[in-house]
Design an enzyme around this catalytic site. Structure first.
Site, PDB file in Angstrom:
ATOM      1  N   GLU A  86       0.830  -1.167   0.015  1.00 15.07           N
ATOM      2  CA  GLU A  86      -0.094   0.103  -0.024  1.00 15.07           C
ATOM      3  C   GLU A  86       0.820   1.195   0.027  1.00 15.07           C
ATOM      4  O   GLU A  86       0.450   2.362  -0.339  1.00 15.07           O
ATOM      5  CB  GLU A  86      -0.844   0.010   1.252  1.00 15.07           C
ATOM      6  CG  GLU A  86      -0.298   0.577   2.644  1.00 15.07           C
ATOM      7  CD  GLU A  86       0.815  -0.315   3.106  1.00 15.07           C
ATOM      8  OE1 GLU A  86       1.592   0.356   3.789  1.00 15.07           O
ATOM      9  OE2 GLU A  86       0.722  -1.368   2.940  1.00 15.07           O
ATOM     10  N   ASP A  87       1.864   1.315   0.634  1.00 14.13           N
ATOM     11  CA  ASP A  87       2.903   2.305   0.581  1.00 14.13           C
ATOM     12  C   ASP A  87       3.215   2.767  -0.782  1.00 14.13           C
ATOM     13  O   ASP A  87       3.344   3.921  -0.968  1.00 14.13           O
ATOM     14  CB  ASP A  87       4.047   1.963   1.471  1.00 14.13           C
ATOM     15  CG  ASP A  87       4.855   0.671   1.132  1.00 14.13           C
ATOM     16  OD1 ASP A  87       4.143  -0.097   0.813  1.00 14.13           O
ATOM     17  OD2 ASP A  87       6.057   0.788   0.898  1.00 14.13           O
TER      18      ASP A  87
END
Length: 457
Positions: free
Chosen positions: A269-270
């Site tokens: 997700e980063d």
């Protein structure tokens, strides 16, 4: 010379020229990363924001997702309580009341009563990513627009936040606004576990110089999730589709679900958040002159191998071409390409060339280490670190060849299938790849790492 000989000579000559160019190009990238480490990290000036009044400094909400007792957890969390910045809050996020991190958290909140800190207990199920689910309550309760998301196994210097806010507010040389500030991880381990030393050597040398080189060129998003600073108002406009927003309205956003909940479907997700800010909003990223001190826990050889498999398979589904080229950038494959090419072109002796290549590579990697650490490699860990460095180089290709054929990954006790664009779905409980490694070097059950890794372009 007959026709067949001429054809063979032309083929070998062409391959040798291509191999030489490739070899030279990778070395240029390595040297660029080494130069970037020297120029950016050997001097860390004090930010004016460190001594500014609270009203003069933008407010920042620090979010720390917690799960169990990470290595050096107390010191990691305490480093956010001692930031030299006049206007910030800390939100410490745990899933339930029984989490082993809570006594540590409560002790720190009591120790620093002057720091605005609160504990967020609970999670919102917005996707299969447990880190995003963990963060949701803190994300929604944060009072500031600027968010600094720090993994639980990260320690930062006191001036890190102030310098990161400086970078966030400074446009790039092209004039584009900076949407995200990130920090290169610098790993250190208090123990001597095999996997810990290999991971430490990897992150502080090969990974660091490639990461810095890619971000110096800055032609594509490449972000690691250990320590990221961005604006919630920007994040609330994107959804991970990576399609540019076409509306000319100043605060136009994508249709449908946006913000952090939209990224719960991704394993990395980063990186997807960073890519969304880059592609959907047309904004850019920057590195500050600080590192994210990544405390490597009691990592076994099995854990290291499993982690590399996981992120190779994620990258394969997100940036296929770059992932397939990755083995050609590894030192052993690269020296085979370079030595055979130069032998054909100039008649150089392969053994001499190999020795010079690895000697220069070690010099470069130790220089990168010294730039990030602020000091040369300590004598106390010299031989263990060098053994880890050699093991990392030797294992890179076998791990890649195993990882590239498959899409299943193990993460925090469960098995997931990585889908297109890095999305994932859970397919069962944990399975064992490399049971032999696990049997030799088992890791304690209470060590759970919410780590992330970049997906390089």
């Amino acid at each position: 010379m007959n026709r067949d000989s001429e054809d063979h000579h032309f083929l070998y000559l062409s391959l040798s020229l291509v191999g030489s160019i490739w070899f030279t190009g990778i070395w240029v990238i390595w040297l660029l990363g080494t130069w970037a480490a020297r120029s950016r990290y050997r001097l860390r000036p004090r930010s004016p924001l460190a001594s500014a009044s609270p009203s003069a400094a933008p407010g920042v909400s620090i979010l720390r997702p917690l799960k169990g007792l990470d290595a050096n957890l107390y010191e990691n969390l305490e480093s956010t309580f001692t930031q030299e910045y006049p206007n910030y809050e800390i939100i410490l996020c745990v899933v339930d009341e029984d989490d082993q991190a809570l006594p540590v958290v409560r002790d720190l909140v009591s120790k620093y009563p002057h720091v605005r800190a609160k504990i967020s207990i609970g999670e919102d199920d917005v996707g299969v990513n447990p880190k995003v689910n963990n963060l949701m309550s803190g994300y929604r309760s944060a009072v500031n627009d600027i968010l600094w998301v720090l993994d639980s196994n990260v320690m930062v210097d006191p001036g890190t936040l102030a310098r990161a806010v400086d970078a966030l507010q400074t446009p790039t040389k092209s004039g584009k606004r900076v949407a995200l500030v990130h920090h290169v991880p610098f790993a250190f381990s208090a123990g001597s576990r095999v996997g810990s030393r290999i991971d430490e050597a990897f992150l502080n040398t090969n990974h660091a110089k490639m990461y810095l080189a890619i971000n110096t060129v800055a032609i594509e998003s490449c972000v690691v999730g250990k320590s990221n600073l961005y604006r919630r108002s920007d994040l609330e406009r994107v959804n991970g589709s990576l399609k540019p927003i076409t509306s000319s309205e100043p605060n136009a956003k994508q249709e449908g679900l946006c913000g952090l909940p939209a990224f719960g479907r991704f394993l990395a997700e980063d990186n997807m958040i960073a890519s969304a800010l880059w592609h959907e909003l047309g904004l850019r990223h920057d590195l500050s002159c600080d590192v994210a001190r990544n405390v490597v826990g009691n990592m076994s050889l099995y854990d290291y191998v499993q982690r590399r498999i996981r992120w190779i398979r994620v990258r394969k589904r997100m940036v296929f071409t770059a992932t397939m080229l990755e083995p050609l950038t590894e030192s052993i494959v690269l020296v085979a390409i370079g030595s055979s090419s130069l032998k054909y072109l100039f008649g150089l002796r392969v053994w001499l060339y190999v020795l010079v290549h690895f000697f220069m590579l070690l010099i470069v990697d130790l220089d990168v280490y010294a730039s990030l650490a602020g000091h040369p490699l300590p004598r106390s860990i010299r031989w263990e670190f060098l053994a880890g460095w050699v093991a990392r180089e030797a294992l890179a290709l076998p791990i890649f060849l195993f990882a590239v054929f498959g899409n299943a990954v193990e993460w925090r006790g469960r098995t997931y299938e990585v889908l297109n664009n890095g999305e994932m779905r859970q397919i069962g409980r944990q399975r064992s790849y490399f049971n032999l490694f696990r049997r030799w070097d088992h890791q304690p059950k209470d060590y759970q790492d919410l780590e992330t890794e970049p997906v390089s372009p």
